[in-house]
Write a protein that holds these residues in place. Sequence first.
Motif, short mmCIF file in Angstrom:
data_model
loop_
_atom_site.label_atom_id
_atom_site.label_comp_id
_atom_site.label_asym_id
_atom_site.label_seq_id
_atom_site.Cartn_x
_atom_site.Cartn_y
_atom_site.Cartn_z
N PRO A 63 0.91 -1.46 0.17
CA PRO A 63 -0.13 -0.18 0.09
C PRO A 63 0.77 1.32 0.04
CG PRO A 63 0.16 -0.52 2.16
CD PRO A 63 0.87 -2.41 1.48
N VAL A 64 0.53 2.23 -0.75
CA VAL A 64 1.27 3.81 -0.82
C VAL A 64 1.47 3.98 0.71
CG1 VAL A 64 0.49 6.42 -1.06
CG2 VAL A 64 -0.11 4.23 -2.84
N GLU A 65 0.47 3.58 1.69
CA GLU A 65 0.82 4.16 3.10
C GLU A 65 2.42 3.45 3.96
OE1 GLU A 65 -2.67 4.28 1.61
OE2 GLU A 65 -2.79 2.61 2.45
N HIS A 66 2.58 2.36 3.09
CA HIS A 66 3.63 1.86 3.76
C HIS A 66 4.89 2.57 3.39
CE1 HIS A 66 6.65 -1.96 3.88
NE2 HIS A 66 7.64 -1.45 3.46
N PHE A 67 5.08 3.51 2.62
CA PHE A 67 6.19 4.38 1.92
C PHE A 67 5.90 5.75 2.50
CE2 PHE A 67 5.67 1.87 -1.17
CZ PHE A 67 6.60 0.70 -1.33
N HIS A 68 7.35 6.10 2.63
CA HIS A 68 7.47 7.68 3.98
C HIS A 68 8.32 8.48 2.91
CE1 HIS A 68 4.95 5.74 6.56
NE2 HIS A 68 5.75 4.58 6.99
N PHE A 69 7.92 9.31 2.07
CA PHE A 69 8.55 10.18 1.67
C PHE A 69 8.16 11.35 2.08
CE2 PHE A 69 6.28 7.03 -1.58
CZ PHE A 69 7.23 6.57 -1.92
N PRO A 70 10.41 11.99 2.06
CA PRO A 70 10.20 13.48 2.27
C PRO A 70 9.43 14.17 1.29
CG PRO A 70 12.23 12.87 1.13
CD PRO A 70 11.60 11.48 1.34
N VAL A 71 7.81 14.29 1.25
CA VAL A 71 7.18 14.82 -0.16
C VAL A 71 7.32 16.63 -0.38
CG1 VAL A 71 4.97 15.71 -1.07
CG2 VAL A 71 5.54 13.31 0.66
N GLU A 72 7.48 16.73 0.53
CA GLU A 72 8.14 18.40 -0.02
C GLU A 72 9.85 18.46 -0.52
OE1 GLU A 72 5.86 21.04 0.33
OE2 GLU A 72 4.45 19.15 0.79
N LYS A 73 10.67 17.86 -0.17
CA LYS A 73 11.55 18.42 -0.39
C LYS A 73 12.19 17.32 -2.13
CE LYS A 73 14.93 18.46 2.17
NZ LYS A 73 16.41 17.67 3.69
N ILE A 74 10.72 16.48 -2.30
CA ILE A 74 10.87 15.62 -3.46
C ILE A 74 10.44 16.84 -4.51
CG2 ILE A 74 9.92 13.85 -4.84
CD1 ILE A 74 9.86 11.84 -2.41
N LYS A 75 9.02 16.86 -4.33
CA LYS A 75 7.87 18.15 -5.16
C LYS A 75 9.06 19.24 -4.97
CE LYS A 75 3.22 16.80 -4.02
NZ LYS A 75 2.24 17.25 -3.55
N ALA A 76 10.52 19.62 -4.94
CA ALA A 76 10.36 21.04 -4.95
C ALA A 76 12.25 20.67 -5.52
CB ALA A 76 11.18 21.12 -3.75
N GLY A 77 11.89 19.76 -5.76
CA GLY A 77 12.84 19.01 -6.78
C GLY A 77 14.88 18.89 -6.72
N LEU A 100 13.24 19.19 -14.22
CA LEU A 100 12.92 20.44 -13.31
C LEU A 100 12.79 21.67 -14.00
CD1 LEU A 100 14.84 20.52 -10.03
CD2 LEU A 100 12.50 19.63 -9.78
N ARG A 101 13.60 22.06 -14.85
CA ARG A 101 13.20 23.17 -16.16
C ARG A 101 12.08 22.33 -17.03
NH1 ARG A 101 19.82 22.81 -15.72
NH2 ARG A 101 19.81 25.10 -13.65
N THR A 102 12.32 21.08 -17.53
CA THR A 102 11.05 21.16 -18.06
C THR A 102 9.68 21.60 -17.66
OG1 THR A 102 12.85 18.98 -18.78
CG2 THR A 102 9.83 18.67 -19.23
N GLU A 103 9.80 21.05 -16.10
CA GLU A 103 8.02 20.93 -15.74
C GLU A 103 8.08 22.88 -16.07
OE1 GLU A 103 7.70 19.89 -11.80
OE2 GLU A 103 7.73 17.51 -12.38
N GLU A 104 8.94 23.59 -15.18
CA GLU A 104 9.23 25.13 -15.57
C GLU A 104 8.69 25.70 -17.22
OE1 GLU A 104 11.80 28.98 -14.87
OE2 GLU A 104 12.64 27.03 -14.74
N ILE A 105 9.49 24.84 -18.36
CA ILE A 105 9.09 25.04 -19.42
C ILE A 105 7.23 24.96 -19.64
CG2 ILE A 105 9.38 24.75 -21.98
CD1 ILE A 105 12.32 24.70 -20.99
N LEU A 106 7.30 23.54 -19.91
CA LEU A 106 5.92 23.61 -19.90
C LEU A 106 4.57 24.81 -19.11
CD1 LEU A 106 6.31 19.17 -19.40
CD2 LEU A 106 5.87 21.00 -22.14
N ASN A 107 5.06 24.35 -18.14
CA ASN A 107 3.50 25.21 -16.96
C ASN A 107 4.24 26.77 -17.95
OD1 ASN A 107 3.26 22.97 -15.79
ND2 ASN A 107 4.85 22.99 -14.49
#
Length: 350
Positions: free
Chosen positions: A6-20, A28-35
């Motif tokens: 299950p997804v709950e089995h894993f614990h990620f540093p979510v904010e750091k991952i989302k921040a790249g 990261l630049r790909t996302e910046e350009i597309l957005n």
Amino acid sequence: MKNRLPVEHFHFPVEKIKAGYYTDAYFLRTEEILNGDNHHPRVMMQLFTREPVVVCGIDETIALIKTCAHNPENITIHALHDGDEVAPWETLMTIEGDLADFAHLETIYLGFLARQSRIATNVRRVVKAANGKPVLFFPARYDTYQTQESDGYAAMIGGIKGFSTDANALASNGKGLGTIPHALIAAYNGDTLAATSAFDKYVAPDIARIALVDFDNDCVGTTLQVARKLGRKLAGVRLDTSGTMVDKSLLSQMGMFKPTGVCKELVHNVRTALDAEGFDYVKIIVSGGFDAERIKEFEALKVPVDTYAVGSSLFDGNINFTADIVMVDGKECAKAGRVHLPNPRLELVK
């Protein structure tokens, strides 16, 4: 249908991952350009490897996407299962959605798959070579402690049931195994019998009494000394002779074989000595430089080993995975040399 972690089995540093923080900068630049360009085609990302492997890390990749992608509800995943054997170029997962929502995850999930599949593949080979005999996962000391839980999971997927640390054993709801290190014997002034007797006195009785018998480079003599003292309480002995040493029991046999380390002749000598004195119930565990090929050789020669403890070789090799866009807005679109390869084995992840 196979179950997934299950997804709950894993614990990620979510904010750091989302921040790249853990992402290759060009994603990261790909996302910046597309957005920035408000360009949001729906793409299909296709994952594969170039060699036959036991794939592992899929469940963690799914959890990563569901936890750390932007707008994960708009992403569709089809995937194989951890433990599936994958052929070269076989598609093991597809991810469909807006690339701007998940481009920052590619570095991370390819890393999950690479490490865990390498371990699961090596373990599967070793377990197969051992012909049903127990194999112990003892490589924790060869890498950083932060990977022990996922390494143990990959080893479990590969087929191992015995682990050296609690972290390695987490996925199988087990506990770390292991009894006497050379350090304990040294602390008793090199007296293996004293160290083993202390272990027997102070460690819970449900823990197997397995003596390490190579400290004095006299595996036969030390084995018999401990067996005579502990009797039926002795479950096994472990041979761990250095690859640069020749055990005392082999000195008169040298000349026709390579006598260093835990060679087959040493195992036979220990087994013969134990059986001659009625200790036929004592198991022999071997460690020190074992891999799938060496275990296969021992098994072919019917060397009387009961359990193999395997360490650094389970981290050997390098398995790489590749992720490519192969469809854009429902139409074929891939770089030269790549093509959409549908795989009927993939299952929709719900």
